[in-house]
Enzyme design. Structure first.
Site, mmCIF file in Angstrom:
data_model
loop_
_atom_site.group_PDB
_atom_site.id
_atom_site.type_symbol
_atom_site.label_atom_id
_atom_site.label_comp_id
_atom_site.label_asym_id
_atom_site.label_seq_id
_atom_site.Cartn_x
_atom_site.Cartn_y
_atom_site.Cartn_z
ATOM 1 C CB ALA A 1 -0.872 -0.011 1.248
ATOM 2 C CD GLU B 1 -2.271 -7.467 2.946
ATOM 3 O OE1 GLU B 1 -1.919 -6.304 2.659
ATOM 4 O OE2 GLU B 1 -2.917 -7.747 3.966
ATOM 5 N N GLY C 1 0.602 -4.961 0.934
ATOM 6 C CA GLY C 1 -0.567 -5.001 0.056
ATOM 7 C C GLY C 1 -0.278 -5.644 -1.299
#
Ligand code: CO8
Length: 259
Positions: free
Chosen positions: A66, A115, A112
């Site tokens: 992220a 993920e 992220g």
């Protein structure tokens, strides 16, 4: 449709979506998450797309996480909102698409980024890939489904270690853990993903979508995966693909599901 942070290319019935913020190592800011939602939704609804390949631009990174600069001064409510919206728009959304998604992990897949790869249905990696969930080194935990999907893929013990140490593992180790299915060279990565896509495209899109729903049911609270499988299995009998697949077998010809 054109995007600021994505490159979308159609290769036959395979659509390649490349996250294109190479200067930030393809970090996922809110705008990119929104664009990924739109691109994945459009590809999923497009009858001419049977497989999606997701990758990152440049030779260094799939997605380095992220966008830390975007959330560095958030308070708890904003953090919770960012994670919830991201999960709904992108990570859970991707996992539940009817169209199979192959993540071609071409470098760093961190936070992220890992993920995102884990939300895809299949993962392949180049031998320079480095994977990890370094969130605890930033004072947070994985917020885009990582605590759940990593444990599902590699088991609770290895997930605990990866999350607690914030360490990275290489592609070979990730393969031995079951985190990625195949490892190849950087040059061969997209060809490998496209080869897997080609094999998938020989088969019934309806049946593949049903299989995704049935497999995912195992990970949903309060859902009986076996009952879901029976329901999906039965529904397949009412599809033209079932007539084509079984008919082709009996007539000793190759089934054609995608004409
Ligand atoms: N966010 C924002 N910018 C980033 C990120 C990121 N995650 N990763 C790299 N960048 C930027 C760098 O800031 C740098 O930009 P600039 O040149 O403007 O300073 C540029 O990309 C290149 O990076 P580096 O110079 O650091 O490149 P190196 O080769 O030296 O290092 C690394 C590469 C090891 C990948 C390093 O960049 C790094 O450690 N990045 C951060 C990795 C990380 O911690 N990722 C996890 C982020 S947290 C997260 O993903 C939480 C998910 C759940 C969120 C839920 C909602 C809140």
């Amino acid at each position: 449709m054109s995007y600021e942070n994505l490159i979308v290319e159609q290769k036959g019935m395979t659509q390649v979506i490349t996250i294109n913020r190479p200067k930030q190592l393809n970090a996922l800011n809110k705008a990119t998450i929104q664009e990924l939602h739109e691109a994945l939704d459009a590809a999923d609804k497009d009858a001419q797309t049977g497989v999606i390949i997701l990758t990152g631009s440049g030779e260094k990174s799939f997605v380095a996480g992220a966008d830390i600069k975007e959330f560095a001064d958030f308070d708890p409510a904003q953090g919770k909102d960012l994670a919830a919206q991201g999960q709904e728009k992108l990570f859970t959304f991707l996992q539940n698409l009817s169209t199979p998604v192959i993540a071609a992990v071409n470098g760093f897949a961190l936070g992220g980024g890992l993920e995102l790869a884990m939300a895809a249905h299949i993962r392949v990696a180049s031998d320079n890939a480095r994977m990890g969930l370094p969130e605890v080194s930033l004072g947070v935990i994985p917020g885009y489904g990582g605590t759940q999907r990593l444990a599902q893929l590699v088991g609770r013990g290895k997930a605990m270690e990866m999350v607690m140490t914030a360490g990275m593992i290489g592609a070979e180790e990730a393969q031995s853990w079951g985190l990625v299915n195949h490892v190849t060279t950087q040059e061969e990565l997209m060809a490998l993903a496209e080869k897997i896509a080609g094999k998938i495209l020989n088969n019934s899109g309806n049946a593949i979508a049903a299989a995704i729903r049935a497999i995912n049911a195992n990970y949903e609270d309060g859902v009986d995966g076996y009952a879901k499988e029976v329901e999906e299995f039965g529904n397949c009998f009412g599809t033209p693909d079932f007539k084509e697949g079984t008919g082709a077998f009996i007539e000793k010809r190759k089934a054609n599901f995608r004409s």
